[in-house]
Design an enzyme around this catalytic site. Structure first.
Site, PDB file in Angstrom:
ATOM      1  N   ASN A 260      -5.348  -7.772 -10.832  1.00  0.00           N
ATOM      2  CA  ASN A 260      -4.486  -7.659  -9.668  1.00  0.00           C
ATOM      3  C   ASN A 260      -5.017  -6.477  -8.867  1.00  0.00           C
ATOM      4  OD1 ASN A 260      -2.385  -6.792  -7.869  1.00  0.00           O
ATOM      5  ND2 ASN A 260      -0.918  -7.995  -9.056  1.00  0.00           N
ATOM      6  N   THR A 261      -5.714  -6.777  -7.759  1.00  0.00           N
ATOM      7  CA  THR A 261      -6.379  -5.712  -7.007  1.00  0.00           C
ATOM      8  C   THR A 261      -5.397  -4.795  -6.294  1.00  0.00           C
ATOM      9  OG1 THR A 261      -6.649  -7.185  -5.101  1.00  0.00           O
ATOM     10  CG2 THR A 261      -8.471  -7.077  -6.673  1.00  0.00           C
ATOM     11  N   CYS A 262      -4.210  -5.307  -5.948  1.00  0.00           N
ATOM     12  CA  CYS A 262      -3.229  -4.460  -5.253  1.00  0.00           C
ATOM     13  C   CYS A 262      -2.774  -3.302  -6.130  1.00  0.00           C
ATOM     14  CB  CYS A 262      -2.025  -5.301  -4.828  1.00  0.00           C
ATOM     15  SG  CYS A 262      -2.396  -6.548  -3.578  1.00  0.00           S
ATOM     16  N   PHE A 263      -2.653  -3.553  -7.431  1.00  0.00           N
ATOM     17  CA  PHE A 263      -2.145  -2.532  -8.345  1.00  0.00           C
ATOM     18  C   PHE A 263      -3.236  -1.989  -9.276  1.00  0.00           C
ATOM     19  CE2 PHE A 263       1.510  -5.145  -7.203  1.00  0.00           C
ATOM     20  CZ  PHE A 263       2.410  -4.179  -6.784  1.00  0.00           C
ATOM     21  N   VAL A 264      -4.500  -2.371  -9.031  1.00  0.00           N
ATOM     22  CA  VAL A 264      -5.634  -1.942  -9.854  1.00  0.00           C
ATOM     23  C   VAL A 264      -5.280  -2.176 -11.327  1.00  0.00           C
ATOM     24  CG1 VAL A 264      -7.378  -0.150 -10.169  1.00  0.00           C
ATOM     25  CG2 VAL A 264      -5.991  -0.157  -8.104  1.00  0.00           C
TER      26      VAL A 264
END
Length: 299
Positions: A260-264
């Site tokens: 999940n790139t938004c939350f690394v």
């Protein structure tokens, strides 16, 4: 305004007050992009020429100083022309058949008197031509564009006075992480970054396998991993990387990690060994574009 440009620079350059609407919108967007990247601490996968960033840090660049950084080909030609002047090689200069018109399809007069634009470049006026052309490409020809970029930047970060503590080269490093991919990640850095969650603890074997893998990555792999986990570029290890367990049932070694790139946030199955962990991680991050629309992938 990118280094080693692979496009025609001159569609971005225009005579004063003749900038196309689509190019105006482009530079406002670029300003917003830079500001958002700073806010989100995301690195851009770009090599930015310092003159493009100069307005954001309050710097002023002369066209002759900026041109080598944004258009090496044209600059090389002007350097050769200047050498011809110094050698008093009038025949070579005249053979170039130049006049005082901006190069490119949308050329315009480099001097206010439009009738003089057809005047040929000679030994006597070649230095003036060099100065005017450099200014047109890297100065007055992009002044409105850079103003629009600053406007877009201020829409997102309206109070960015602290940027003036940087120079343009330092801001380029902040935005693009210049040189960071070459610095290896130490075990201490990786351990400080990783935050186990949802089924993993610091004592979990897969967490240890991930640490081993990240420490062993080369520069290309570090960049690929950062892009895989964050969606951004550069080689800077995320300040916080959440590593969670991915429940896949039987045969976990047959599945790839997901992010999940938004939350690394990276999720990994309970892999059986360090070799499998590194292999699956490398495969996923180096082929991430093929799997962006899949929640899980079985080989």
């Amino acid at each position: 305004m990118l280094k080693e440009k692979s496009f025609d620079l001159y569609f971005l350059v225009s005579a004063p007050n003749q900038l196309p609407l689509n190019v105006k919108s482009l530079f406002v967007f670029i300003g917003r992009l830079f500001a958002r990247a700073l806010l989100d601490q995301r690195l851009l996968q770009l090599e930015l020429a310092e003159p493009l960033l100069a307005p954001l840090v309050g710097e002023m660049w002369r066209g002759t100083d900026a041109l080598p950084l944004i258009d090496a080909t044209t600059n090389a030609g002007l350097v050769a022309l200047k050498c011809a002047v110094e050698e008093k090689n009038s025949e070579m200069i005249e053979d170039l058949d130049l006049d005082f018109t901006m190069v490119g399809e949308n050329g315009w007069s480099l001097i206010k008197d439009s009738k003089s634009s057809t005047q040929n470049v000679t030994l006597d006026n070649a230095l003036l031509y060099i100065e005017l052309l450099s200014e047109a490409i890297a100065g007055s020809g992009v002044a409105e564009q850079l103003t629009l970029m600053r406007r877009g930047f201020d829409e997102v970060l309206p109070h960015a006075a602290p940027l003036r503590m940087f120079d343009a080269s330092e801001l380029a490093q902040v935005l693009c992480g210049a040189g960071e991919a070459e610095a290896e990640w130490t075990r201490e850095q990786v351990l400080a970054s990783i935050h186990p969650d949802h089924g993993f603890t610091r004592d979990s074997r897969v967490v240890a396998y991930v640490v081993d893998a990240l420490v062993s990555f080369n520069a290309h792999e570090r960049r690929a991993f950062v892009q895989f986990c964050t969606g951004g570029g550069g080689g800077r290890l995320p300040a916080k990387l959440t590593v969670a367990r991915k429940d896949v049932g039987a045969e976990p070694d047959q599945y790839l990690p997901s992010v999940n790139t938004c939350f690394v946030y990276i999720k990994l199955p309970d892999y059986s060994c360090a070799e499998v962990t590194k292999a699956k991680l490398r495969y996923a991050m180096l082929n991430a574009r093929e799997f962006t629309d899949r929640k899980s992938t079985r080989l």
